[in-house]
Write a protein that holds these residues in place. Structure first.
Motif, PDB file in Angstrom:
ATOM      1  N   LEU A  13      42.432   1.136  32.398  1.00 45.58           N
ATOM      2  CA  LEU A  13      41.655   1.764  31.330  1.00 45.58           C
ATOM      3  C   LEU A  13      41.680   0.938  30.049  1.00 45.58           C
ATOM      4  CD1 LEU A  13      40.031   4.088  30.124  1.00 45.58           C
ATOM      5  CD2 LEU A  13      42.205   5.233  29.630  1.00 45.58           C
ATOM      6  N   GLU A  14      42.840   0.508  29.613  1.00 45.78           N
ATOM      7  CA  GLU A  14      42.945  -0.241  28.356  1.00 45.78           C
ATOM      8  C   GLU A  14      42.169  -1.552  28.432  1.00 45.78           C
ATOM      9  OE1 GLU A  14      43.722  -0.588  24.455  1.00 45.78           O
ATOM     10  OE2 GLU A  14      44.225   1.152  25.686  1.00 45.78           O
ATOM     11  N   ALA A  15      42.230  -2.241  29.560  1.00 45.31           N
ATOM     12  CA  ALA A  15      41.499  -3.500  29.720  1.00 45.31           C
ATOM     13  C   ALA A  15      39.991  -3.265  29.656  1.00 45.31           C
ATOM     14  CB  ALA A  15      41.877  -4.166  31.041  1.00 45.31           C
ATOM     15  N   VAL A  16      39.523  -2.178  30.282  1.00 47.15           N
ATOM     16  CA  VAL A  16      38.098  -1.849  30.238  1.00 47.15           C
ATOM     17  C   VAL A  16      37.686  -1.517  28.804  1.00 47.15           C
ATOM     18  CG1 VAL A  16      36.350  -0.179  30.976  1.00 47.15           C
ATOM     19  CG2 VAL A  16      37.964  -1.115  32.641  1.00 47.15           C
ATOM     20  N   LYS A  17      38.491  -0.727  28.119  1.00 44.61           N
ATOM     21  CA  LYS A  17      38.188  -0.366  26.728  1.00 44.61           C
ATOM     22  C   LYS A  17      38.070  -1.611  25.853  1.00 44.61           C
ATOM     23  CE  LYS A  17      40.501   1.253  22.935  1.00 44.61           C
ATOM     24  NZ  LYS A  17      41.749   1.404  22.402  1.00 44.61           N
ATOM     25  N   GLU A  18      39.004  -2.528  25.991  1.00 48.77           N
ATOM     26  CA  GLU A  18      38.967  -3.764  25.208  1.00 48.77           C
ATOM     27  C   GLU A  18      37.737  -4.602  25.546  1.00 48.77           C
ATOM     28  OE1 GLU A  18      42.700  -5.724  25.850  1.00 48.77           O
ATOM     29  OE2 GLU A  18      43.833  -4.140  24.827  1.00 48.77           O
ATOM     30  N   ALA A  19      37.377  -4.650  26.824  1.00 50.55           N
ATOM     31  CA  ALA A  19      36.234  -5.464  27.255  1.00 50.55           C
ATOM     32  C   ALA A  19      34.921  -4.935  26.687  1.00 50.55           C
ATOM     33  CB  ALA A  19      36.171  -5.517  28.780  1.00 50.55           C
ATOM     34  N   VAL A  20      34.717  -3.628  26.717  1.00 53.51           N
ATOM     35  CA  VAL A  20      33.449  -3.084  26.205  1.00 53.51           C
ATOM     36  C   VAL A  20      33.439  -3.056  24.675  1.00 53.51           C
ATOM     37  CG1 VAL A  20      32.917  -1.804  28.311  1.00 53.51           C
ATOM     38  CG2 VAL A  20      34.102  -0.652  26.453  1.00 53.51           C
ATOM     39  N   THR A  21      34.600  -2.870  24.061  1.00 53.93           N
ATOM     40  CA  THR A  21      34.674  -2.905  22.601  1.00 53.93           C
ATOM     41  C   THR A  21      34.323  -4.300  22.087  1.00 53.93           C
ATOM     42  OG1 THR A  21      36.328  -1.146  22.560  1.00 53.93           O
ATOM     43  CG2 THR A  21      36.167  -2.495  20.598  1.00 53.93           C
ATOM     44  N   THR A  74      28.149  -3.421  32.245  1.00 49.99           N
ATOM     45  CA  THR A  74      28.637  -3.207  33.609  1.00 49.99           C
ATOM     46  C   THR A  74      29.426  -4.410  34.117  1.00 49.99           C
ATOM     47  OG1 THR A  74      26.494  -3.887  34.522  1.00 49.99           O
ATOM     48  CG2 THR A  74      26.879  -1.522  34.281  1.00 49.99           C
ATOM     49  N   ASP A  75      28.996  -5.613  33.744  1.00 50.77           N
ATOM     50  CA  ASP A  75      29.738  -6.805  34.155  1.00 50.77           C
ATOM     51  C   ASP A  75      31.114  -6.839  33.491  1.00 50.77           C
ATOM     52  OD1 ASP A  75      29.826  -9.348  35.623  1.00 50.77           O
ATOM     53  OD2 ASP A  75      29.925 -10.233  33.617  1.00 50.77           O
ATOM     54  N   ALA A  76      31.186  -6.458  32.218  1.00 53.01           N
ATOM     55  CA  ALA A  76      32.473  -6.427  31.514  1.00 53.01           C
ATOM     56  C   ALA A  76      33.416  -5.404  32.145  1.00 53.01           C
ATOM     57  CB  ALA A  76      32.256  -6.106  30.036  1.00 53.01           C
ATOM     58  N   ILE A  77      32.881  -4.243  32.504  1.00 55.02           N
ATOM     59  CA  ILE A  77      33.700  -3.213  33.152  1.00 55.02           C
ATOM     60  C   ILE A  77      34.208  -3.719  34.496  1.00 55.02           C
ATOM     61  CG2 ILE A  77      33.676  -0.926  34.220  1.00 55.02           C
ATOM     62  CD1 ILE A  77      31.633  -0.119  32.017  1.00 55.02           C
ATOM     63  N   ARG A  78      33.310  -4.293  35.282  1.00 55.66           N
ATOM     64  CA  ARG A  78      33.689  -4.779  36.615  1.00 55.66           C
ATOM     65  C   ARG A  78      34.782  -5.834  36.529  1.00 55.66           C
ATOM     66  NH1 ARG A  78      33.097  -8.704  39.979  1.00 55.66           N
ATOM     67  NH2 ARG A  78      31.822  -9.955  38.597  1.00 55.66           N
ATOM     68  N   ARG A  79      34.631  -6.778  35.629  1.00 59.34           N
ATOM     69  CA  ARG A  79      35.630  -7.844  35.493  1.00 59.34           C
ATOM     70  C   ARG A  79      36.977  -7.304  35.019  1.00 59.34           C
ATOM     71  NH1 ARG A  79      33.533 -13.147  35.423  1.00 59.34           N
ATOM     72  NH2 ARG A  79      31.271 -13.193  35.545  1.00 59.34           N
ATOM     73  N   ALA A  80      36.946  -6.366  34.069  1.00 63.35           N
ATOM     74  CA  ALA A  80      38.192  -5.832  33.510  1.00 63.35           C
ATOM     75  C   ALA A  80      38.913  -4.908  34.487  1.00 63.35           C
ATOM     76  CB  ALA A  80      37.898  -5.081  32.213  1.00 63.35           C
ATOM     77  N   ALA A  81      38.173  -4.213  35.336  1.00 64.73           N
ATOM     78  CA  ALA A  81      38.775  -3.225  36.240  1.00 64.73           C
ATOM     79  C   ALA A  81      39.186  -3.817  37.586  1.00 64.73           C
ATOM     80  CB  ALA A  81      37.805  -2.066  36.472  1.00 64.73           C
ATOM     81  N   MET A  82      38.729  -5.009  37.901  1.00 65.21           N
ATOM     82  CA  MET A  82      38.954  -5.586  39.223  1.00 65.21           C
ATOM     83  C   MET A  82      40.404  -6.030  39.424  1.00 65.21           C
ATOM     84  SD  MET A  82      36.867  -8.654  41.139  1.00 65.21           S
ATOM     85  CE  MET A  82      36.849  -9.641  39.675  1.00 65.21           C
ATOM     86  N   THR A  83      40.972  -5.624  40.566  1.00 70.34           N
ATOM     87  CA  THR A  83      42.301  -6.094  40.968  1.00 70.34           C
ATOM     88  C   THR A  83      42.229  -6.822  42.310  1.00 70.34           C
ATOM     89  OG1 THR A  83      42.885  -4.093  42.204  1.00 70.34           O
ATOM     90  CG2 THR A  83      43.409  -4.113  39.841  1.00 70.34           C
ATOM     91  N   ASN A  84      41.046  -6.845  42.911  1.00 70.75           N
ATOM     92  CA  ASN A  84      40.824  -7.429  44.241  1.00 70.75           C
ATOM     93  C   ASN A  84      41.573  -6.679  45.335  1.00 70.75           C
ATOM     94  OD1 ASN A  84      38.922  -9.509  43.781  1.00 70.75           O
ATOM     95  ND2 ASN A  84      40.526 -10.770  42.895  1.00 70.75           N
ATOM     96  N   SER A  85      41.847  -5.411  45.106  1.00 69.20           N
ATOM     97  CA  SER A  85      42.466  -4.605  46.156  1.00 69.20           C
ATOM     98  C   SER A  85      41.646  -3.338  46.354  1.00 69.20           C
ATOM     99  CB  SER A  85      43.916  -4.262  45.805  1.00 69.20           C
ATOM    100  OG  SER A  85      43.972  -3.482  44.639  1.00 69.20           O
TER     101      SER A  85
END
Length: 112
Positions: A13-21, A74-85
């Protein structure tokens, strides 16, 4: 306008928030949710017994943006949320017919 709804792992969540902000998106709604996808949950050991945990904790993020901002957000969210699992989540995009800021009465994109 579009509503972007993302279901992500709680620790992302924090990584996504930072990416979109960083893109200039300052408004979002976050809800703690539970669910499952293809992984259908997992098993855990509790006091020696194996327990099936079907509904996994997730975070639902809702953001409304002008149509032109959708690809970048959407690209920022995808990159920030991805763990490859498995269980990284999903992003859904919906049309928004209108918006009204309650305090000022502004409508449309000015309201977001």
């Amino acid at each position: 306008m579009k509503k972007i709804e993302a279901i992500v792992k709680p620790h992302k969540l924090e990584a996504v928030k930072e990416a979109v902000t960083a893109l200039g998106v300052f408004g979002m709604t976050v809800t703690e949710v539970k669910g499952y996808g293809r992984q259908k949950g997992h098993t855990e050991q509790y006091r020696g017994a194996e327990i099936l945990v079907e509904f996994l904790p997730k975070m639902k993020i809702e953001i409304v943006v002008p149509d032109a901002r959708v690809p970048a957000v959407t690209d920022a969210i995808r990159r920030a949320a991805m763990t490859n699992s498995i269980g990284d989540g999903k992003i859904f995009i919906q049309n928004i017919e209108g918006a009204i800021r309650i305090r000022t009465g502004e409508t449309g994109e000015e309201a977001i």
